[in-house]
Design a protein around this motif. Structure first.
Motif, short mmCIF file in Angstrom:
data_model
loop_
_atom_site.label_atom_id
_atom_site.label_comp_id
_atom_site.label_asym_id
_atom_site.label_seq_id
_atom_site.Cartn_x
_atom_site.Cartn_y
_atom_site.Cartn_z
N GLU A 43 0.82 -1.22 0.00
CA GLU A 43 0.00 0.00 0.00
C GLU A 43 0.85 1.26 0.00
O GLU A 43 0.31 2.37 0.04
CB GLU A 43 -0.93 0.00 1.21
CG GLU A 43 -1.99 -1.09 1.17
CD GLU A 43 -2.77 -1.23 2.49
OE1 GLU A 43 -2.45 -0.53 3.47
OE2 GLU A 43 -3.69 -2.06 2.52
N GLY A 44 2.18 1.11 0.01
CA GLY A 44 3.07 2.26 -0.05
C GLY A 44 3.60 2.75 1.28
O GLY A 44 4.30 3.76 1.34
N ALA A 45 3.32 2.05 2.36
CA ALA A 45 3.85 2.45 3.66
C ALA A 45 5.34 2.15 3.72
O ALA A 45 5.83 1.25 3.05
CB ALA A 45 3.12 1.72 4.79
N GLY A 46 6.04 2.91 4.53
CA GLY A 46 7.49 2.73 4.64
C GLY A 46 7.95 2.10 5.93
O GLY A 46 9.14 1.82 6.08
N GLU A 47 7.02 1.85 6.89
CA GLU A 47 7.44 1.32 8.17
C GLU A 47 6.32 0.58 8.89
O GLU A 47 5.15 0.75 8.56
CB GLU A 47 7.96 2.43 9.09
CG GLU A 47 6.89 3.36 9.61
CD GLU A 47 6.46 4.45 8.65
OE1 GLU A 47 5.29 4.85 8.72
OE2 GLU A 47 7.27 4.90 7.81
N VAL A 48 6.74 -0.22 9.85
CA VAL A 48 5.83 -0.90 10.77
C VAL A 48 6.28 -0.46 12.16
O VAL A 48 7.47 -0.53 12.49
CB VAL A 48 5.93 -2.43 10.65
CG1 VAL A 48 5.09 -3.12 11.70
CG2 VAL A 48 5.52 -2.88 9.26
N PHE A 49 5.35 0.01 12.98
CA PHE A 49 5.68 0.48 14.33
C PHE A 49 4.85 -0.33 15.32
O PHE A 49 3.62 -0.28 15.31
CB PHE A 49 5.38 1.97 14.44
CG PHE A 49 5.95 2.65 15.65
CD1 PHE A 49 7.04 2.16 16.34
CD2 PHE A 49 5.37 3.82 16.11
CE1 PHE A 49 7.55 2.79 17.46
CE2 PHE A 49 5.86 4.47 17.22
CZ PHE A 49 6.97 3.96 17.89
N SER A 95 11.36 -2.12 3.06
CA SER A 95 12.34 -1.91 2.00
C SER A 95 12.05 -0.66 1.18
O SER A 95 12.95 -0.05 0.63
CB SER A 95 12.44 -3.14 1.10
OG SER A 95 11.20 -3.39 0.48
N SER A 96 10.78 -0.25 1.13
CA SER A 96 10.43 0.96 0.38
C SER A 96 10.53 2.22 1.24
O SER A 96 10.33 3.32 0.75
CB SER A 96 9.00 0.84 -0.15
OG SER A 96 8.09 0.71 0.94
N GLY A 97 10.86 2.05 2.51
CA GLY A 97 10.86 3.18 3.45
C GLY A 97 12.07 4.07 3.33
O GLY A 97 13.12 3.68 2.88
N LYS A 98 11.89 5.28 3.75
CA LYS A 98 12.96 6.27 3.81
C LYS A 98 12.97 6.80 5.25
O LYS A 98 12.04 6.61 6.00
CB LYS A 98 12.66 7.43 2.86
CG LYS A 98 12.42 7.01 1.43
CD LYS A 98 13.60 7.30 0.58
CE LYS A 98 13.35 7.06 -0.89
NZ LYS A 98 13.34 5.69 -1.30
N GLY A 99 14.03 7.46 5.63
CA GLY A 99 14.05 8.08 6.96
C GLY A 99 14.69 7.18 8.01
O GLY A 99 15.73 6.59 7.78
N LEU A 100 14.04 7.08 9.15
CA LEU A 100 14.60 6.37 10.29
C LEU A 100 14.97 4.94 9.96
O LEU A 100 14.23 4.23 9.28
CB LEU A 100 13.60 6.35 11.45
CG LEU A 100 13.25 7.67 12.10
CD1 LEU A 100 12.18 7.46 13.16
CD2 LEU A 100 14.48 8.31 12.71
N ALA A 101 16.11 4.51 10.48
CA ALA A 101 16.50 3.11 10.36
C ALA A 101 15.71 2.30 11.38
O ALA A 101 15.24 2.82 12.38
CB ALA A 101 18.00 2.97 10.61
N SER A 102 15.58 1.02 11.14
CA SER A 102 14.89 0.14 12.08
C SER A 102 15.58 0.21 13.44
O SER A 102 16.80 0.31 13.52
CB SER A 102 14.92 -1.30 11.57
OG SER A 102 14.24 -1.41 10.35
#
Length: 158
Positions: A43-49, A95-102
């Motif tokens: 869906e285009g999300a870059g992270e899971v929190f 993998s599509s995320g930008k910004g903060l590292a895991s």
């Protein structure tokens, strides 16, 4: 990482923040968590929190409804957040995320005690088993570091 999160019995794993005007999603297995992450990425999300709690950590773990300002949130009025002094936060960049590292994090006992007067809704800090919080946090950090190193060695980007 999903397998490590569920490696200890009784893991409570939930969205750290629910979608607006939706109930908090809980995950009961690594496969369920991975399917959720795959759906978000599609869906285009870059992270899971995530918010993670293990029974031996004690303390209180339950989502709390928070009010949103409808004028700033497109008319939406609430969402849920999983909070607590010892709750472990797991942020996984897709993998599509930008910004903060895991990363993996949790409050220390000292930090929680310092902030407790400002957040009485979180309950008492002494309700938590801080040794257990630290053990689980360190274990998850180790697994994440190993996964990042493995991904980097394989030519990926973590």
């Amino acid at each position: 990482m999903a397998a490590a999160i569920f490696a200890k019995p009784g893991a409570a794993v939930a969205q750290a923040y629910s979608q607006m005007e939706r109930e908090t999603l809980y995950f009961r297995s690594p496969a369920e968590l991975c399917a959720y992450a795959a759906r978000l990425e599609a869906e285009g999300a870059g992270e899971v929190f995530l918010a993670v709690h293990y029974p031996d950590m004690a303390g209180h773990f339950a989502p709390r409804r928070i009010a949103l300002d409808p004028a700033k949130c497109g008319g939406l009025t609430y969402r849920y957040v999983c909070e607590g002094w010892g709750v472990i936060r797991v942020y996984l960049r897709l993998s599509s995320g930008k910004g903060l590292a895991s990363h993996v994090s949790a409050n220390s006992q000292k930090r929680a005690e310092k902030w407790q007067p400002l957040y009485p809704d979180f309950g008492q800090t002494d309700a938590w088993d801080w040794a257990a919080v630290g053990r689980h946090e360190r274990r998850l950090i180790r697994v994440l570091k190993q996964a990042v190193a493995h991904d980097a060695a394989a030519g990926g980007s973590a």
